[in-house]
Design a protein around this motif. Structure first.
Motif, PDB file in Angstrom:
ATOM      1  N   GLU A  89       0.825  -1.215   0.000  1.00 53.81           N
ATOM      2  CA  GLU A  89       0.000   0.000   0.000  1.00 53.81           C
ATOM      3  C   GLU A  89       0.858   1.264   0.000  1.00 53.81           C
ATOM      4  OE1 GLU A  89      -0.320  -2.363   2.462  1.00 53.81           O
ATOM      5  OE2 GLU A  89      -2.032  -3.429   1.648  1.00 53.81           O
ATOM      6  N   GLY A  90       2.153   1.123   0.318  1.00 51.78           N
ATOM      7  CA  GLY A  90       3.047   2.270   0.283  1.00 51.78           C
ATOM      8  C   GLY A  90       3.755   2.591   1.575  1.00 51.78           C
ATOM      9  N   PRO A  91       3.047   2.737   2.714  1.00 54.96           N
ATOM     10  CA  PRO A  91       3.775   3.086   3.929  1.00 54.96           C
ATOM     11  C   PRO A  91       4.619   1.924   4.432  1.00 54.96           C
ATOM     12  CG  PRO A  91       1.470   2.720   4.451  1.00 54.96           C
ATOM     13  CD  PRO A  91       1.611   2.621   2.956  1.00 54.96           C
ATOM     14  N   GLY A  92       5.522   2.238   5.329  1.00 48.73           N
ATOM     15  CA  GLY A  92       6.382   1.207   5.890  1.00 48.73           C
ATOM     16  C   GLY A  92       6.902   1.618   7.246  1.00 48.73           C
ATOM     17  N   LEU A  93       7.846   0.827   7.743  1.00 48.48           N
ATOM     18  CA  LEU A  93       8.398   1.036   9.085  1.00 48.48           C
ATOM     19  C   LEU A  93       9.907   0.932   9.084  1.00 48.48           C
ATOM     20  CD1 LEU A  93       6.129  -1.301  11.239  1.00 48.48           C
ATOM     21  CD2 LEU A  93       6.049   1.193  11.143  1.00 48.48           C
ATOM     22  N   PHE A  94      10.530   1.734   9.924  1.00 50.27           N
ATOM     23  CA  PHE A  94      11.919   1.559  10.335  1.00 50.27           C
ATOM     24  C   PHE A  94      11.916   1.104  11.777  1.00 50.27           C
ATOM     25  CE2 PHE A  94      12.826   4.943   7.129  1.00 50.27           C
ATOM     26  CZ  PHE A  94      13.785   4.268   6.397  1.00 50.27           C
ATOM     27  N   TYR A  95      12.838   0.251  12.135  1.00 51.90           N
ATOM     28  CA  TYR A  95      13.108  -0.074  13.534  1.00 51.90           C
ATOM     29  C   TYR A  95      14.601   0.022  13.725  1.00 51.90           C
ATOM     30  CZ  TYR A  95       8.797  -1.338  15.881  1.00 51.90           C
ATOM     31  OH  TYR A  95       7.583  -1.276  16.510  1.00 51.90           O
ATOM     32  N   GLU A  96      15.007   0.535  14.893  1.00 58.87           N
ATOM     33  CA  GLU A  96      16.416   0.726  15.162  1.00 58.87           C
ATOM     34  C   GLU A  96      16.780   0.126  16.514  1.00 58.87           C
ATOM     35  OE1 GLU A  96      14.134   3.154  14.845  1.00 58.87           O
ATOM     36  OE2 GLU A  96      14.206   4.339  16.679  1.00 58.87           O
TER      37      GLU A  96
END
Length: 158
Positions: A89-96
């Motif tokens: 759908e387009g959005p996403g996530l970063f995790y650090e």
């Protein structure tokens, strides 16, 4: 917004702040004021792992980032990791994640965190990507490892 660039670096110096500044220089973002955000990737934005940032605008401007950062006074090892995944759908996530640990440990932890974040959302994610930076710190020096997601170009700070 055009592109989110993932950059990384590590460095040693006589103080913690000097090692952080030198790690930022290795990543190509030492001349900007960094503003940290949480970890959501906007829809319709490309994410590229580039290692070192290109020129992103005038010195002193603001850069929006997601930052994984660890600093230690040697001896020891510091590692930082950033994982990301985007949805169809387009959005996403970063995790650090980061710490005084080895590369394998931060990679395992950042993948676990990303999976947990994905489970909170009703999105279909593509396969995750991970960038890890790790460096050994010698006795008598401070060492910093960073991985940053840099959102677009710089913007005037005032």
């Amino acid at each position: 917004m055009s592109t989110i660039r993932v950059v990384w670096g590590s460095a040693s110096a006589p103080t913690a702040m000097a090692s952080y500044d030198a790690a930022l220089a290795e990543a190509g973002v030492e001349n900007y004021n960094l503003v940290s955000v949480s970890s959501v990737i906007p829809a319709d934005v490309d994410v590229e792992a580039v290692g070192t940032a290109p020129d992103l605008g005038p010195v002193g401007d603001r850069l929006t980032v997601v930052e994984a950062r660890a600093t230690t006074a040697g001896p020891g090892r510091v590692s930082a990791a950033l994982a990301w995944a985007q949805s169809a759908e387009g959005p996403g996530l970063f995790y650090e994640t980061a710490g005084e640990t080895d590369q394998a440990d931060v990679e395992r932890r950042v993948r676990e965190g990303l999976r947990a974040g994905q489970e909170l959302r009703d999105w279909q994610f593509a396969d995750p990507q991970v960038a890890v930076e790790s460096q050994r710190a010698e006795s008598g020096e401070h060492t910093t490892a960073i991985v940053l997601a840099v959102y677009g170009e710089s913007e005037p700070i005032c």
